[in-house]
Motif scaffolding. Structure first.
Motif, PDB file in Angstrom:
ATOM      1  N   VAL A 194       0.842  -1.204   0.000  1.00 32.06           N
ATOM      2  CA  VAL A 194       0.000   0.000   0.000  1.00 32.06           C
ATOM      3  C   VAL A 194       0.876   1.252   0.000  1.00 32.06           C
ATOM      4  O   VAL A 194       0.594   2.223  -0.711  1.00 32.06           O
ATOM      5  CB  VAL A 194      -0.938   0.005   1.226  1.00 32.06           C
ATOM      6  N   GLY A 195       1.952   1.239   0.772  1.00 30.28           N
ATOM      7  CA  GLY A 195       2.851   2.387   0.826  1.00 30.28           C
ATOM      8  C   GLY A 195       3.475   2.694  -0.525  1.00 30.28           C
ATOM      9  O   GLY A 195       3.530   3.853  -0.949  1.00 30.28           O
ATOM     10  N   ILE A 196       3.936   1.660  -1.218  1.00 30.30           N
ATOM     11  CA  ILE A 196       4.519   1.846  -2.558  1.00 30.30           C
ATOM     12  C   ILE A 196       3.485   2.423  -3.514  1.00 30.30           C
ATOM     13  O   ILE A 196       3.760   3.376  -4.265  1.00 30.30           O
ATOM     14  CB  ILE A 196       5.058   0.502  -3.096  1.00 30.30           C
ATOM     15  N   THR A 197       2.277   1.859  -3.486  1.00 30.73           N
ATOM     16  CA  THR A 197       1.215   2.295  -4.399  1.00 30.73           C
ATOM     17  C   THR A 197       0.835   3.754  -4.169  1.00 30.73           C
ATOM     18  O   THR A 197       0.811   4.563  -5.107  1.00 30.73           O
ATOM     19  CB  THR A 197      -0.034   1.397  -4.232  1.00 30.73           C
ATOM     20  N   PHE A 198       0.548   4.101  -2.924  1.00 32.71           N
ATOM     21  CA  PHE A 198       0.118   5.464  -2.608  1.00 32.71           C
ATOM     22  C   PHE A 198       1.249   6.461  -2.842  1.00 32.71           C
ATOM     23  O   PHE A 198       1.027   7.552  -3.377  1.00 32.71           O
ATOM     24  CB  PHE A 198      -0.376   5.541  -1.165  1.00 32.71           C
ATOM     25  N   GLY A 199       2.470   6.116  -2.409  1.00 30.98           N
ATOM     26  CA  GLY A 199       3.587   7.030  -2.585  1.00 30.98           C
ATOM     27  C   GLY A 199       3.839   7.351  -4.046  1.00 30.98           C
ATOM     28  O   GLY A 199       4.058   8.520  -4.419  1.00 30.98           O
ATOM     29  N   TRP A 200       3.791   6.323  -4.926  1.00 31.21           N
ATOM     30  CA  TRP A 200       4.056   6.523  -6.345  1.00 31.21           C
ATOM     31  C   TRP A 200       2.929   7.314  -7.014  1.00 31.21           C
ATOM     32  O   TRP A 200       3.185   8.262  -7.757  1.00 31.21           O
ATOM     33  CB  TRP A 200       4.230   5.160  -7.029  1.00 31.21           C
ATOM     34  N   ILE A 201       1.666   6.937  -6.750  1.00 29.77           N
ATOM     35  CA  ILE A 201       0.523   7.607  -7.389  1.00 29.77           C
ATOM     36  C   ILE A 201       0.460   9.081  -6.989  1.00 29.77           C
ATOM     37  O   ILE A 201       0.293   9.965  -7.843  1.00 29.77           O
ATOM     38  CB  ILE A 201      -0.794   6.892  -7.030  1.00 29.77           C
ATOM     39  N   PHE A 202       0.619   9.366  -5.709  1.00 26.03           N
ATOM     40  CA  PHE A 202       0.539  10.755  -5.254  1.00 26.03           C
ATOM     41  C   PHE A 202       1.699  11.578  -5.804  1.00 26.03           C
ATOM     42  O   PHE A 202       1.527  12.740  -6.185  1.00 26.03           O
ATOM     43  CB  PHE A 202       0.521  10.809  -3.723  1.00 26.03           C
ATOM     44  N   ALA A 203       2.906  10.990  -5.851  1.00 24.90           N
ATOM     45  CA  ALA A 203       4.069  11.719  -6.372  1.00 24.90           C
ATOM     46  C   ALA A 203       3.880  12.059  -7.846  1.00 24.90           C
ATOM     47  O   ALA A 203       4.137  13.194  -8.277  1.00 24.90           O
ATOM     48  CB  ALA A 203       5.332  10.891  -6.167  1.00 24.90           C
ATOM     49  N   LYS A 204       3.432  11.091  -8.636  1.00 27.89           N
ATOM     50  CA  LYS A 204       3.209  11.326 -10.066  1.00 27.89           C
ATOM     51  C   LYS A 204       2.085  12.349 -10.286  1.00 27.89           C
ATOM     52  O   LYS A 204       2.171  13.199 -11.190  1.00 27.89           O
ATOM     53  CB  LYS A 204       2.862  10.008 -10.765  1.00 27.89           C
ATOM     54  N   SER A 205       1.039  12.270  -9.474  1.00 27.44           N
ATOM     55  CA  SER A 205      -0.069  13.226  -9.607  1.00 27.44           C
ATOM     56  C   SER A 205       0.387  14.640  -9.295  1.00 27.44           C
ATOM     57  O   SER A 205       0.043  15.602 -10.005  1.00 27.44           O
ATOM     58  CB  SER A 205      -1.213  12.831  -8.672  1.00 27.44           C
ATOM     59  N   MET A 206       1.195  14.789  -8.251  1.00 35.65           N
ATOM     60  CA  MET A 206       1.681  16.113  -7.884  1.00 35.65           C
ATOM     61  C   MET A 206       2.672  16.643  -8.919  1.00 35.65           C
ATOM     62  O   MET A 206       2.703  17.839  -9.202  1.00 35.65           O
ATOM     63  CB  MET A 206       2.307  16.077  -6.487  1.00 35.65           C
TER      64      MET A 206
END
Length: 415
Positions: free
Chosen positions: A206-218
């Motif tokens: 979950v940490g990998i998924t959320f960290g990557w998605i939020f970083a790319k979105s920002m």
């Protein structure tokens, strides 16, 4: 009721006044041996009796847990977000050795010491005790981290180690608490092992998924100039707590998820990431103040009430031999001088992470020996706050003076 309300307001007003006065005198205090943790631990201890008299035990317990969870999620995410994988591979041989070799050795030696001092509690409680007392807290040695006298390599090593070891020790804390809880008479252990494995496996996913998605979105929002720079602090909160809550929903460990999300976010986000540091300098420091207030008001009195000679000996050993011997062993062959190895070994103060882990594990699990654990943690953190706080400034000046007088920056290798 009106008198009660006034008394509560008076306590809150006194705490806020203390925070304001501390803020006014930060530069002056920084030149003394007094530190933020010492000040707010003492203030909390002075407020202990009024707080206990005014608040219901259930409200205090819920408040402690809430503060602990918020603070730990932000600290884990923030610390991990500043670690760069490429930099670690190139320049961070010393902190990596301390984390990969020193940390497991510290837990193993600490487990042996805890078991020998109190064999009745069992190996599971010994593991839990060692795990919660292994992570270090740079806030207790802030003078060292920020001192220009201390060579930059040593400051960087202490910063990186303290930033990562609280997240890396989490699985050990979790397994220790689960095993200690399973050993409780009448405890239901069905599915305990599978639940523990799910927490450790699903949390990082979950940490990998959320960290990557939020970083790319920002990143996308920044590229198209859709996002104001001031919104970074708010976005940081959203990422950290989304990872925590997302992991809890699917059965993973939220704290592991927050730590991994921070690391992935920091290494994926391609724009300037200083908003996390700026946010934590303000709100993070305030949470740290309240955490040490809570320690002084609610944990330290209970810990001192149940303290034994074994707890005092354990605290002294964890701050010295249990910490310094594994660090010295992990740094053999690095070329560091003996004084530098001892300096890095000594400045592993116990503070925020130990307090928060203890609060959360005692609230989440039932196990025998809770009071003994609280006494050991309270005594270790109390001694660390005093000893590391008082020794930070003079030892920083000493290591700087020796480094300047030595012809070689790192001195002679001692093997």
């Amino acid at each position: 009721m009106e008198a009660l309300h006034w008394s509560t307001d008076l306590i809150v007003l006194s705490v806020l006044a203390s925070i304001f006065i501390y803020s006014l005198l930060t530069n002056a205090i920084a030149k003394t041996i007094v530190t933020l943790p010492i000040i707010f631990m003492v203030i909390g201890y002075l407020c202990a009796r009024p707080i206990e008299a005014l608040a219901e035990p259930e409200i205090l317990a819920e408040g402690k847990r809430f503060l602990a969870e918020i603070t730990l999620v932000l600290v884990l995410f923030s610390d991990a977000s500043h670690v760069r994988f490429r930099t670690l591979r190139r320049n961070f041989k010393t902190p990596l050795r301390m984390l990969i070799i020193g940390l497991p050795l510290t837990i193993g030696l600490g487990m042996m010491v805890a078991y020998l001092l109190n064999p009745e509690s069992g190996l599971a409680m010994a593991l839990l005790t060692a795990a919660v007392l292994t992570p270090t807290d740079a806030a207790l040695g802030q003078t060292v981290v920020s001192s220009p006298d201390v060579p930059e390599s040593l400051r960087q090593t202490i910063n990186v180690e303290s930033g990562l070891n609280d997240g890396l020790v989490l699985p050990f804390v979790l397994f220790g608490a689960i095993m200690a809880s399973a050993g409780l008479e009448g405890a239901n252990t069905d599915g305990l092992a599978s639940s523990a494995m799910l927490q450790v496996v699903l949390g990082p996913i979950v940490g990998i998924t959320f960290g990557w998605i939020f970083a790319k979105s920002m990143d996308a929002a920044q590229d198209y100039e859709l996002m104001a720079e001031a919104a970074g602090g708010v976005a940081f909160l959203a990422v950290a707590f989304s990872a925590f809550i997302g992991a809890e929903i699917v059965g993973g460990n939220g704290f592991i998820a927050a730590f991994v999300a921070g690391m992935v976010f920091g290494n994926t986000y391609k724009h300037e990431i200083r908003f996390i540091g700026e946010f934590m300098e303000g709100v993070g420091q305030l949470l740290t103040m309240f955490a040490f207030l809570v320690f002084g008001a609610l944990l330290l009195p209970d810990g001192l009430e149940h303290v034994t000679w074994e707890a005092v000996v354990l605290a002294a050993l964890f701050l010295t031999v249990v910490r310094m011997l594994p660090i010295w062993l992990s740094l053999l062959g690095t070329g560091l001088a003996l004084r530098e190895k001892l300096f890095l070994g000594w400045f592993g103060p116990r503070g925020l992470a130990s307090i928060l882990f203890t609060l959360i594990m005692m609230d989440e699990f039932d196990f025998l020996g809770e009071q003994e654990l609280l006494a050991c943690v309270s005594m270790t953190v109390f001694m660390s706050i005093i000893l590391h706080g008082v020794s930070a400034a003079p030892l920083s000046k000493w290591i700087g003076r020796v480094a300047r007088n030595n012809a070689s920056p790192s001195g002679s290798a001692d093997g």
